[in-house]
Design an enzyme around this catalytic site. Structure first.
Site, short mmCIF file in Angstrom:
data_model
loop_
_atom_site.label_atom_id
_atom_site.label_comp_id
_atom_site.label_asym_id
_atom_site.label_seq_id
_atom_site.Cartn_x
_atom_site.Cartn_y
_atom_site.Cartn_z
N CYS A 1 0.80 -1.22 0.00
CA CYS A 1 0.00 0.00 0.00
C CYS A 1 0.84 1.28 0.00
O CYS A 1 0.28 2.37 -0.13
CB CYS A 1 -0.93 0.01 1.21
SG CYS A 1 -1.80 -1.53 1.45
N HIS B 1 -3.50 7.79 5.67
CA HIS B 1 -3.60 6.47 5.06
C HIS B 1 -5.02 5.97 5.25
O HIS B 1 -5.61 5.42 4.32
CB HIS B 1 -2.58 5.51 5.67
CG HIS B 1 -2.46 4.23 4.92
ND1 HIS B 1 -2.10 4.19 3.59
CD2 HIS B 1 -2.66 2.94 5.30
CE1 HIS B 1 -2.08 2.93 3.18
NE2 HIS B 1 -2.43 2.16 4.20
N GLU C 1 -2.68 5.20 13.32
CA GLU C 1 -2.33 6.44 12.62
C GLU C 1 -2.73 7.67 13.42
O GLU C 1 -1.96 8.65 13.50
CB GLU C 1 -2.99 6.47 11.24
CG GLU C 1 -2.55 7.65 10.40
CD GLU C 1 -2.99 7.57 8.95
OE1 GLU C 1 -2.46 8.33 8.12
OE2 GLU C 1 -3.89 6.74 8.64
N LYS D 1 -9.91 7.62 0.85
CA LYS D 1 -10.26 6.23 0.55
C LYS D 1 -11.75 5.97 0.77
O LYS D 1 -12.31 5.03 0.22
CB LYS D 1 -9.44 5.27 1.43
CG LYS D 1 -7.97 5.15 1.05
CD LYS D 1 -7.26 4.12 1.91
CE LYS D 1 -5.80 3.96 1.53
NZ LYS D 1 -4.98 5.13 1.87
N HIS E 1 -9.49 1.81 -1.56
CA HIS E 1 -8.06 1.60 -1.34
C HIS E 1 -7.47 0.99 -2.60
O HIS E 1 -7.69 -0.18 -2.91
CB HIS E 1 -7.87 0.67 -0.14
CG HIS E 1 -6.46 0.61 0.36
ND1 HIS E 1 -5.36 0.95 -0.41
CD2 HIS E 1 -5.95 0.22 1.57
CE1 HIS E 1 -4.26 0.80 0.30
NE2 HIS E 1 -4.60 0.36 1.49
N PHE F 1 1.31 -2.95 4.67
CA PHE F 1 1.62 -4.26 5.23
C PHE F 1 3.12 -4.52 5.06
O PHE F 1 3.73 -4.13 4.07
CB PHE F 1 0.85 -5.36 4.51
CG PHE F 1 -0.58 -5.52 4.97
CD1 PHE F 1 -1.06 -4.85 6.07
CD2 PHE F 1 -1.44 -6.38 4.29
CE1 PHE F 1 -2.37 -5.01 6.50
CE2 PHE F 1 -2.75 -6.55 4.71
CZ PHE F 1 -3.22 -5.87 5.81
#
Length: 402
Positions: free
Chosen positions: A162, A294, A305, A326, A331, A390
C-alpha cells in the site's frame, strides 16, 4: 539541491476518468464505491469495490496493444498521457536521455494472472499466449510509458504493497532533487478487482461488506478500488524557464520500516516517518494544515495512525485537518498514494480540503479533526501524504505551494 515541482497530473479511478472529474467528486464528497461487476462475484462474501466506471479498453487501445497491456498498464498509460499533455513537455534529444519513469504497483498484471490460471487450470488448455510474461510483469506499465514518450533515463517499478506509490513518488523526487534526472514521470497503478484478488483479501478479514468509514466509531473495514495516478516532476528552475504551470512543490520525503509485524502497523514507525519527512522538508509542525491520511477504515490502521499523528503534532492538533479520501475512491493498494496526492494538490491550489465521507460515529480513541462528510475551505501552506503498508513499509511526502 534542486527544488522539485509538479507540472503535470493524470488519473483514472472510480471518481473520474481524469483529474478535473476526480477533483469535482472529491469536493462534492461523492462515493465511487458500489457493487462489483466481474466473473464469479457471486462466490465472494465481499461484493463491493470502487471500480472504474464506464470503461471500455477498446476505446483507447487496439487489439495488438491489448495483447500486451494488462488493465493496470492501461490505466497507467492513460494517466501518463494526461500528465504529459498538461506539463507541455516534449521528450526529445537531451531531455529524453535524462528523463525516466518510476511507478508503484503491488500486484502488477493481476487480471492477466487470473485469466491464464483459468485457461490452464479450469479449461485445461496447455498453451497460453507468448506475451503473458511481459503483460503481467510489475514493470510492464513503466516500460510501456518509457517507450511511448521516449524516456531513456532511470526507469523502474517499486512494490511495497500500500506504500508503493508514495515510495515511487518520493524516490523520483529525490532523483530530480539530486540531479540524477531532469524529469521523472511517477505515480502508481493497480487493478486487483478480480475474483482471485478480492478472494485473497477476504482471507485477511479486513474487508467491509457495506462501506468504507475511516475514523468512524462504527467502521467495518477497508474497501478496494482500482485505477492510476501519474505526475510529472521537474526542477523549479526548468519549470519557470519554460513558463510551465506549477501545481505544487514537493519539499520532503521519508521512508522507514517498522521491522515488527507483517500486518499490524506501528505507531512508532509511522511517527518516525512523519517526523523525518518534516525534517527533510525543513518545516515546522505549525506550517502543516492538512494531512491526507492512510485511513483505511480498519481499526488497527485508524487508531495507530491517529496516535502517531497526535504524538508528532501535539499541541498543534487543533489547527490540523486530517481526512481519508479512501472513503470515496477506495483503497487502490499500490496506486492509492498517487490518487490521494491529487487531494493534497487541491488543498494547496484551491484551498479545498477533501472530506472523510461515511463518518457516522465519533471514535473516542481519535481526537483528530477528520473533516467529516463535507469538504471544507481553508488556507493551506503545507500538506502531508501518509502511506503505511503491510510489512511495516512507511512512506511520507510533504508538499507546499511553490
Amino acid at each position: 539541491m534542486n527544488r522539485v515541482v509538479i507540472t503535470g497530473s493524470g488519473t483514472i479511478n472510480a471518481l473520474g476518468n481524469d483529474v478535473p472529474q476526480t477533483l469535482v467528486s472529491m469536493r462534492e464528497g461523492r462515493c465511487g464505491i458500489g457493487p462489483l461487476k466481474f466473473r464469479d462475484v457471486d462466490r465472494l462474501s465481499v461484493k463491493i469495490g470502487a471500480q472504474v466506471k464506464g470503461y471500455s479498453e477498446t476505446d483507447y487501445f487496439d487489439h495488438q496493444e491489448l495483447t500486451l497491456f494488462d488493465r493496470f498498464t492501461q490505466f497507467a498509460i492513460l494517466a501518463a498521457r494526461q500528465a504529459v499533455e498538461e506539463s507541455g513537455l516534449i521528450f526529445d534529444e537531451e531531455l529524453s536521455e535524462n528523463s525516466g519513469v518510476l511507478l508503484g504497483t503491488a500486484a502488477g498484471g493481476m487480471n492477466t494472472w487470473e485469466d491464464n490460471y483459468r485457461a490452464v487450470f479450469e479449461s485445461g488448455k496447455n498453451r497460453i499466449h507468448p506475451f503473458v510474461v511481459p503483460k503481467l510483469m510489475n514493470n510492464a506499465a513503466t516500460s510501456r510509458i518509457s517507450m511511448e514518450f521516449n524516456l531513456k533515463g532511470p526507469s523502474f517499478t517499486v512494490s511495497t504493497a500500500c506504500a508503493s506509490s508514495n515510495h515511487a513518488i518520493g524516490l523520483a523526487f529525490q532523483m530530480v532533487r539530486s540531479g540524477m534526472a531532469k524529469v521523472m514521470v511517477t505515480g502508481g497503478s493497480e487493478s486487483m478487482l478480480t475474483f482471485g484478488g478480492v478472494k485473497a483479501w477476504e482471507g485477511l478479514r479486513v474487508m467491509s461488506k457495506d462501506a468504507c468509514r475511516p475514523f468512524s466509531g462504527n467502521r467495518s473495514g477497508m474497501v478496494q478500488g482500482e485505477g492510476a495516478g501519474v505526475f510529472i516532476l521537474e526542477t523549479f528552475e526548468n519549470a519557470i524557464s519554460r513558463g510551465a504551470n506549477i501545481l505544487a512543490e514537493i519539499v520532503g520525503f521519508a521512508m522507514n520500516s517498522d521491522a515488527s509485524h507483517i500486518v499490524m502497523p506501528s505507531k512508532r514507525g509511522a511517527a518516525i516517518s512523519i517526523s523525518r519527512a518534516l525534517k527533510d522538508a525543513r518545516i515546522n509542525i505549525s506550517d502543516v494544515s492538512y494531512i491526507n491520511a492512510h485511513g483505511t477504515g480498519t481499526r488497527a490502521n485508524d487508531t495507530t495512525e491517529c496516535a502517531a499523528i497526535e504524538s508528532v503534532f501535539g499541541g498543534h492538533l487543533e489547527n490540523l485537518m486530517v481526512s481519508s479520501t479512501k472513503s470515496m475512491h477506495g483503497h487502490l493498494i499500490g496506486a492509492t498514494g498517487a490518487v490521494e496526492l491529487l487531494a493534497c494538490i487541491m488543498a494547496l491550489r484551491d484551498g479545498i480540503i477533501a472530506p472523510t465521507i461515511g463518518y457516522e460515529q465519533k471514535d473516542e480513541t481519535c481526537a483528530l479533526d477528520v473533516v467529516p462528510n463535507f469538504a471544507r475551505n481553508a488556507k493551506v501552506k503545507a500538506v502531508i501524504s501518509n502511506a503505511f503498508a503491510f510489512g511495516g513499509m512507511n512512506a511520507v511526502l510533504v508538499l507546499k505551494s511553490p
